[in-house]
Write a protein that holds these residues in place. Structure first.
Motif, PDB file in Angstrom:
ATOM      1  N   LYS A   1      18.106  24.978  20.822  1.00 61.12           N
ATOM      2  CA  LYS A   1      19.452  24.962  21.395  1.00 61.12           C
ATOM      3  C   LYS A   1      19.587  26.102  22.393  1.00 61.12           C
ATOM      4  O   LYS A   1      19.322  27.259  22.066  1.00 61.12           O
TER       5      LYS A   1
ATOM      6  N   GLU B   1      26.297  31.012  13.758  1.00 58.69           N
ATOM      7  CA  GLU B   1      26.119  30.609  15.143  1.00 58.69           C
ATOM      8  C   GLU B   1      26.402  31.821  16.046  1.00 58.69           C
ATOM      9  O   GLU B   1      27.185  32.704  15.676  1.00 58.69           O
TER      10      GLU B   1
ATOM     11  N   ARG C   1      18.364  32.520  11.134  1.00 63.88           N
ATOM     12  CA  ARG C   1      18.143  32.194  12.535  1.00 63.88           C
ATOM     13  C   ARG C   1      16.995  32.979  13.176  1.00 63.88           C
ATOM     14  O   ARG C   1      16.830  34.174  12.941  1.00 63.88           O
TER      15      ARG C   1
ATOM     16  N   GLU D   1       9.080  22.957  18.261  1.00 61.67           N
ATOM     17  CA  GLU D   1      10.227  23.074  19.151  1.00 61.67           C
ATOM     18  C   GLU D   1       9.826  23.652  20.503  1.00 61.67           C
ATOM     19  O   GLU D   1      10.333  23.222  21.549  1.00 61.67           O
TER      20      GLU D   1
ATOM     21  N   LYS E   1      17.919  27.162  10.567  1.00 64.82           N
ATOM     22  CA  LYS E   1      19.352  27.312  10.328  1.00 64.82           C
ATOM     23  C   LYS E   1      19.671  28.217   9.138  1.00 64.82           C
ATOM     24  O   LYS E   1      20.721  28.846   9.086  1.00 64.82           O
TER      25      LYS E   1
ATOM     26  N   GLU F   1      16.368  25.443  16.194  1.00 71.31           N
ATOM     27  CA  GLU F   1      17.219  24.635  15.324  1.00 71.31           C
ATOM     28  C   GLU F   1      16.603  24.400  13.953  1.00 71.31           C
ATOM     29  O   GLU F   1      17.303  24.014  13.011  1.00 71.31           O
TER      30      GLU F   1
END
Length: 208
Positions: A2, A201, A18, A45, A15, A12
């Protein structure tokens, strides 16, 4: 992955704890490596984003907890990157010193492969071009936050409240609350507009 800013990406697959990627002109940097077993997903990723493992130049660890160093050894071997950590957390990372209290219990079932610390942080300053390492002890003795172009990677030094201000993690996860509070105050005075905590986040920051 992301995209968070023009140069910062969030994995991602991490989660629960992080991990971030910072793309600079001559460096590609991973900040924290999440729990054990996440390395293959993180590399997948990268590949999906058109990047190669060999492009990673540096891996920066905020502190010694197993959910932050969990995939460090795997990623280090796969990328050949230099692995950075503050000197005060190395003994715990390498198993030469027992983690305290609840963290020791976690270590009974979450056992990261031991990495090789090839970049030792001993003082505040720019460790690679564009990345400033700033010691923020309290959560662990050598906890370090990283600052790049107005983005702060805070690890577990702080969390962000709904109003955008800072708070500490629960006391049973904090080695030294007094020192952690001092670090939180110091962090609030740094020059950044976006904070990337380990268990939330990314959030815009409101000064205290």
């Amino acid at each position: 992955m992301k995209q968070v800013t023009d140069t910062v990406y969030m994995f991602e697959s991490t989660k629960s704890s992080r991990a971030f990627l910072v793309k600079l002109k001559n460096r590609m940097i991973i900040i924290d490596t999440s729990t054990p077993g996440k390395g293959t997903q993180m590399l997948a990723e990268l590949t999906a984003g058109g990047m190669q493992a060999s492009s990673i130049t540096d891996i920066l660890l905020t502190h010694h907890d197993a959910d932050h160093i969990g995939s460090a050894a795997y990623l280090q071997a796969a990328t050949g990157a230099k692995l950075w950590m503050h000197k005060k957390d190395i003994a715990n990372t390498m198993g030469r010193k027992k983690r305290p209290l609840f963290k020791s219990f976690i270590g009974t079932f979450m056992k990261p492969e031991l990495p090789e610390i090839t970049g030792i942080i001993a003082a505040n300053g720019e460790i690679v071009p564009g990345i400033l390492a700033i010691q923020a002890p309290g959560h662990t003795p050598g906890h370090t936050v990283y600052l790049n172009d107005g983005v702060l990677f805070s690890g577990d030094a702080v969390k962000v409240k709904k109003d955008g201000t800072l708070r500490l993690l629960p006391g049973f996860l904090t080695a030294d609350k007094k020192t952690a509070l001092e670090s939180m105050q110091a962090i609030s005075q740094l020059n950044y507009t976006l904070i990337c905590p380990a268990h939330q986040e990314p959030k815009h920051f409101t000064a205290l």
